[in-house]
Every structure is written in C-alpha cells, then in structure tokens.
Design a protein around this motif. Sequence first.
Motif, PDB file in Angstrom:
ATOM      1  N   GLY A  94       0.819  -1.205   0.000  1.00  0.00           N
ATOM      2  CA  GLY A  94       0.000   0.000   0.000  1.00  0.00           C
ATOM      3  C   GLY A  94       0.853   1.255   0.000  1.00  0.00           C
ATOM      4  N   ALA A  95       2.048   1.169   0.601  1.00  0.00           N
ATOM      5  CA  ALA A  95       2.978   2.295   0.558  1.00  0.00           C
ATOM      6  C   ALA A  95       3.496   2.517  -0.852  1.00  0.00           C
ATOM      7  N   ALA A  96       3.707   1.419  -1.587  1.00  0.00           N
ATOM      8  CA  ALA A  96       4.142   1.541  -2.974  1.00  0.00           C
ATOM      9  C   ALA A  96       3.061   2.201  -3.825  1.00  0.00           C
ATOM     10  N   LEU A  97       1.795   1.820  -3.584  1.00  0.00           N
ATOM     11  CA  LEU A  97       0.694   2.456  -4.288  1.00  0.00           C
ATOM     12  C   LEU A  97       0.613   3.937  -3.919  1.00  0.00           C
ATOM     13  N   ALA A  98       0.779   4.259  -2.654  1.00  0.00           N
ATOM     14  CA  ALA A  98       0.711   5.643  -2.208  1.00  0.00           C
ATOM     15  C   ALA A  98       1.820   6.478  -2.842  1.00  0.00           C
ATOM     16  N   LEU A  99       3.008   5.895  -3.003  1.00  0.00           N
ATOM     17  CA  LEU A  99       4.099   6.593  -3.671  1.00  0.00           C
ATOM     18  C   LEU A  99       3.705   6.948  -5.102  1.00  0.00           C
ATOM     19  N   GLU A 100       3.159   5.978  -5.823  1.00  0.00           N
ATOM     20  CA  GLU A 100       2.741   6.231  -7.206  1.00  0.00           C
ATOM     21  C   GLU A 100       1.640   7.285  -7.249  1.00  0.00           C
ATOM     22  N   ALA A 101       0.723   7.247  -6.292  1.00  0.00           N
ATOM     23  CA  ALA A 101      -0.338   8.245  -6.236  1.00  0.00           C
ATOM     24  C   ALA A 101       0.233   9.640  -6.011  1.00  0.00           C
ATOM     25  N   ALA A 102       1.259   9.743  -5.173  1.00  0.00           N
ATOM     26  CA  ALA A 102       1.876  11.045  -4.916  1.00  0.00           C
ATOM     27  C   ALA A 102       2.513  11.615  -6.180  1.00  0.00           C
ATOM     28  N   VAL A 103       3.064  10.745  -7.022  1.00  0.00           N
ATOM     29  CA  VAL A 103       3.628  11.196  -8.293  1.00  0.00           C
ATOM     30  C   VAL A 103       2.525  11.710  -9.207  1.00  0.00           C
ATOM     31  N   GLN A 104       1.429  10.948  -9.300  1.00  0.00           N
ATOM     32  CA  GLN A 104       0.373  11.285 -10.253  1.00  0.00           C
ATOM     33  C   GLN A 104      -0.558  12.399  -9.776  1.00  0.00           C
ATOM     34  N   LEU A 105      -0.787  12.476  -8.464  1.00  0.00           N
ATOM     35  CA  LEU A 105      -1.776  13.419  -7.942  1.00  0.00           C
ATOM     36  C   LEU A 105      -1.165  14.700  -7.405  1.00  0.00           C
ATOM     37  N   GLY A 106       0.153  14.743  -7.285  1.00  0.00           N
ATOM     38  CA  GLY A 106       0.831  15.967  -6.879  1.00  0.00           C
ATOM     39  C   GLY A 106       0.346  16.505  -5.550  1.00  0.00           C
ATOM     40  N   GLU A 107       0.000  17.790  -5.530  1.00  0.00           N
ATOM     41  CA  GLU A 107      -0.328  18.460  -4.279  1.00  0.00           C
ATOM     42  C   GLU A 107      -1.716  18.112  -3.750  1.00  0.00           C
ATOM     43  N   GLN A 203      10.349  12.022  -8.158  1.00  0.00           N
ATOM     44  CA  GLN A 203       9.236  12.855  -8.626  1.00  0.00           C
ATOM     45  C   GLN A 203       8.217  13.164  -7.533  1.00  0.00           C
ATOM     46  N   VAL A 204       8.419  12.619  -6.336  1.00  0.00           N
ATOM     47  CA  VAL A 204       7.525  12.906  -5.210  1.00  0.00           C
ATOM     48  C   VAL A 204       7.946  14.240  -4.602  1.00  0.00           C
ATOM     49  N   SER A 228      14.328   7.618   0.968  1.00  0.00           N
ATOM     50  CA  SER A 228      14.425   8.908   1.651  1.00  0.00           C
ATOM     51  C   SER A 228      15.498   9.793   1.031  1.00  0.00           C
ATOM     52  N   LYS A 229      16.572   9.187   0.518  1.00  0.00           N
ATOM     53  CA  LYS A 229      17.618   9.950  -0.141  1.00  0.00           C
ATOM     54  C   LYS A 229      17.176  10.442  -1.511  1.00  0.00           C
ATOM     55  N   ALA A 230      16.332   9.671  -2.186  1.00  0.00           N
ATOM     56  CA  ALA A 230      15.895  10.031  -3.530  1.00  0.00           C
ATOM     57  C   ALA A 230      14.823  11.110  -3.523  1.00  0.00           C
ATOM     58  N   MET A 231      13.949  11.099  -2.509  1.00  0.00           N
ATOM     59  CA  MET A 231      12.843  12.054  -2.477  1.00  0.00           C
ATOM     60  C   MET A 231      13.338  13.429  -2.052  1.00  0.00           C
ATOM     61  N   PRO A 232      12.969  14.465  -2.784  1.00  0.00           N
ATOM     62  CA  PRO A 232      13.445  15.820  -2.463  1.00  0.00           C
ATOM     63  C   PRO A 232      13.102  16.271  -1.050  1.00  0.00           C
ATOM     64  N   HIS A 233      11.962  15.814  -0.527  1.00  0.00           N
ATOM     65  CA  HIS A 233      11.542  16.222   0.815  1.00  0.00           C
ATOM     66  C   HIS A 233      11.282  14.985   1.676  1.00  0.00           C
ATOM     67  N   GLY A 234      12.135  13.986   1.523  1.00  0.00           N
ATOM     68  CA  GLY A 234      11.979  12.748   2.268  1.00  0.00           C
ATOM     69  C   GLY A 234      12.744  12.761   3.573  1.00  0.00           C
ATOM     70  N   GLN A 235      12.197  12.106   4.574  1.00  0.00           N
ATOM     71  CA  GLN A 235      12.891  11.926   5.846  1.00  0.00           C
ATOM     72  C   GLN A 235      12.712  10.489   6.300  1.00  0.00           C
ATOM     73  N   LEU A 236      13.755   9.941   6.886  1.00  0.00           N
ATOM     74  CA  LEU A 236      13.787   8.542   7.304  1.00  0.00           C
ATOM     75  C   LEU A 236      13.570   8.447   8.810  1.00  0.00           C
ATOM     76  N   ARG A 237      12.754   7.473   9.219  1.00  0.00           N
ATOM     77  CA  ARG A 237      12.575   7.207  10.641  1.00  0.00           C
ATOM     78  C   ARG A 237      12.449   5.713  10.869  1.00  0.00           C
TER      79      ARG A 237
END
Length: 261
Positions: A94-107, A203-204, A228-237
């Motif tokens: 579901g996280a993988a789907l959410a990632l793709e949705a963030a690319v396609q749906l933007g803000e 692209q996220v 987290s390194k690839a995403m421009p505004h990613g943070q790892l926890r």
Amino acid sequence: MRTVISKDGTPIAFDQSGQGPALILVAGALTTRADMSSLSAHLAPHFSVFAYDRRGRGESEDSVPYAVEREVEDLEALIIEAGGPAFVFGHSSGAALALEAAVQLGENIQKLAMYEAPYNDASEAKLAWKAYIYQLTQALASDRRGDAVALFMQYVGMPAEQIEAMRQSPAWPRLEAIAPTLAYDHTAILGKDGSVPIERAVQVRVPTLIMNGGASYPFMYETARALSKAMPHGQLRTLEGQGHGPADDVLAPALRTFFLG
C-alpha cells in the motif's frame, strides 16, 4: 460503511471516523479496511480518518483489466470526498501504491507517510521474486486461490504449520476471496522485479516520511534509506522494536507528529 464512485464507475467502500484534517489509510496485500480499524481508532482523536477497501477487496467492487492508474483514481475519489488535499499513509505494498499516487496526484496529497514498502534491490531477492511471481501467476490462472494465498504466506516467511492452521481458520475464505488482488500488488504496483523505484521517488514533491521497523527485515531499512535519499523532501525514521506489522500505539504517534508537526 459508505461508498464513493471512482472515475471508471467502480464503487469503493470506506469508513470515516474522527474529526480533523483528512488522513487516508492505504492497506497492503490481503488487507481490507477492517484490518485498519485499530489504527483508525488511534488516529481518530486527531484526524478525519478514511479507511477503505481497495478495489477487489471487502465491499469494494472491481473492473477489468486491472491498471495501477485505476487504483490511483480510487484514492483521488476519496481525496475529493474528503474535501480536498489530504494526508496519505500507506503500509507495505500500500505504501508503494501511495508513492505512485503522490507522483500522479501531486499536491492533492499534502504529506505522504510510508511504512516498509517491500522493494528489494538484492540480486538473490530478485531471483526469489521472479520464482514467486511465476508460481503466483500459475495459481491464479488456474483459479487456485487458496494456493495463491499460501504461496504468498510462504514467500514472506510464514512456517508451513502456521499456513496449514490458517487454511482451517474461519478467516481463510475471506483471504481466498481477495487472492486475485495479490497480482495487483505484486505484478503491477511493485514493478516487474520489485526494485526500488528511484526514478519515481525523485518525482515525489511533497513532504514524505519513510519508515521501517528496527526489528524487521534488514533490507527494509536499506529500501527506506534509498527512498528517503531520492525524495526531495523525504525523511527517514526507524521505529525501534517494530516488525513489518508495527504496533498501532507506536505507529500512530509517529504519524501524528509527522502530519501535524
């Protein structure tokens, strides 16, 4: 239970609880909105929580042929139902789907949180993945749904005796009913070989929290770190002491801090 109609006319069932900014929960493989009820309860004091049955599961309907884009449209329909941009949390596939949705749906997605999207770049993992996908495809083509579910459980490391006990449990018919959705997650959403999708991650553009469990599989940390390194505004926890299914009383505060901080 309520329903929203996706762009292709498919009814998608969901539950809404709590008050506050909208937060949509995206479940992983073989999971329905009922499995998210405890997490929803932990989050409801702070959010308006939308837990939904992904298409082909629970009380949501389906359409053929399957396409990842249709699932993104399902999520978009829920965002519209929620009144506009929303927070999104995805677990496992579901996280993988959410990632793709963030690319396609933007803000339309204000912030994204992911827990252990099961990508794996290790060469031996790719061989195991290829064998699993081949056997899964054969089982579903022959309508051996129970075998498909058992194959998935074996792939993720469940002992044979536990799988057999599950086959005898009252929950098994429900799992068989949604077995075809394993192909959605594992032959479409996670890509042809389950590699970390760096080219999509870059692209996220929204703030993204990428989490792993400190007691989970080691590759989950490597995957989370790469994302987290690839995403421009990613943070790892890392949620210490947690496995692939984190405790709701640990996960919920992490989500609350990220989304409302």
